[in-house]
Design a protein around this motif. Sequence first.
Motif, short mmCIF file in Angstrom:
data_model
loop_
_atom_site.label_atom_id
_atom_site.label_comp_id
_atom_site.label_asym_id
_atom_site.label_seq_id
_atom_site.Cartn_x
_atom_site.Cartn_y
_atom_site.Cartn_z
N MET A 1 -3.64 3.28 -1.69
CA MET A 1 -3.68 2.58 -2.97
C MET A 1 -3.10 1.18 -2.80
N ASP A 2 -3.63 0.24 -3.58
CA ASP A 2 -3.26 -1.14 -3.42
C ASP A 2 -2.75 -1.69 -4.75
N VAL A 3 -1.61 -2.39 -4.74
CA VAL A 3 -1.03 -2.96 -5.95
C VAL A 3 -1.97 -3.96 -6.59
N ASP B 1 5.55 -2.22 -7.29
CA ASP B 1 5.04 -1.21 -6.36
C ASP B 1 3.91 -0.41 -6.99
N VAL B 2 3.23 0.35 -6.15
CA VAL B 2 2.06 1.11 -6.58
C VAL B 2 2.41 2.11 -7.67
N HIS C 1 0.84 -1.20 0.00
CA HIS C 1 0.00 0.00 0.00
C HIS C 1 0.88 1.24 0.00
N ASP C 2 0.36 2.32 -0.55
CA ASP C 2 1.02 3.60 -0.42
C ASP C 2 0.28 4.41 0.66
#
Length: 463
Positions: A7-9, A414-415, A2-3
């Motif tokens: 947000m989710d990969v 990564d995101v 997550h960032d």
Amino acid sequence: MHDPAGMDVLDLSRWQFGITTVYHFLFVPLTIGLSILVAGLQTAWHRTRKPEYLRLTKFFGKLFLINFAMGVVTGIVQEFQFGMNWSDYSRFVGDVFGAPLAMEGLMAFFLESTFIGLWIFGWDRLSPRLHLATIWIAAIGTNLSAYFILAANSWMQHPVGYRINNGRAELTDIWAVLTNSTTLVTFPHVIFGAFIAAGAFVLGVSAWFLLRKRDVDMFRISARMAMVVSLVAAIGVSLSGHWQAQIMTEQQPMKMAAAEALWEDETSAGFSLFAIGDVENGRNHVNLQIPYGLSLLSTNTLDGKVEGINDIQARYEALYGPGDYRPVVGLAYWSFRLMIGFGMLSALAALVGLWLTRRGRLPASRWPYRLAIVGIGLPFLANTLGWIFTEMGRQPWTVFGLMRTAAAVSPGVDVTSVAITLVGFTLVYAVLAFIEVRLMLKFIRIGPQEEQEPDSAVPALSY
């Protein structure tokens, strides 16, 4: 992963694959259907030598080639995503999944690409009979390509012919994969859907010319042909869809239950027309039904038992462990209904059109032609919603019963990288869509060219 913004990969990767897949599939059914229709038109010219059939063959052949090229370009991106965004999935299924895809590339795509080239450049170099064979072989290759890809996808829906070894699925029986019961019902359903899309496209383009009174006698032929194809294909879609629903009820009961917002096991279950549900508490507030319809659709009997979401969830928890095994019920429910609705509208349009053009007539009013032009989009919406239902209804599984989607995503992505590529692909695809539409409209406006057969009866063609 997550960032800070949450947000989710996994979610971004799913969005990226979903967008590119749906975009790619806009071109696939038209390519499949048009390949056969163009081959049929050339066959009619070969047998009758009527110039109208030759002009229609070349005209719709150009539109077919534009669409084919766009389909190839957009399909390549999906291959990269398997390795980039879904490496754990690729590692798990590569031994099985790669076999039908390799057969598609080495055999089916080779046939269609090679013989399309021969068809394009062989008009004044090959004999009429041999040249006709090239478009039929290309069309057969296009349909074979669809079969192998659907065999791979069907394995994700219903895994067969494999064993698990060291945490990977290994192929043990390629014949079982190619004759998977899911493939055998999905393939005709997709092909018939492709013919509806191609029929609606040819009808809409023909209606555009008829509305402007250009080449009326010629486009009367293509319009009638398109409506007959669409109507026959609609019957095929209905029959194969009924068969597919029964297989789905047996193999993926949760998908069927979500499609109907059916929460508890029922016998003599009704087919839901409109429902307002409470997903959190697993029940419906409103549910307007056709009595016995779901049992008939799912089991071919009026009193057949159909499993409900709550009961399946409890059974899956006992079988697979704790977790939420429900797809997004609202999405499954409405995509299923809209798929059927848009498909029925396409069939109705073909039926009404055949009635209006009976005995050589053409409607005096302008509205049927305008509706036919707008109706080009109906089967594309139906096909798209059908695939959304098929893939989203399988969630939370990537490979049903074997691998969950959350376990399939690449661990090292990564995101930021997924977000950048998501935006990039979306922009590139927007540009490609603009190019596709411009090219299609350009050649449609130009229209069929006059043809003069040389003495050899092998017409020249310039692309």
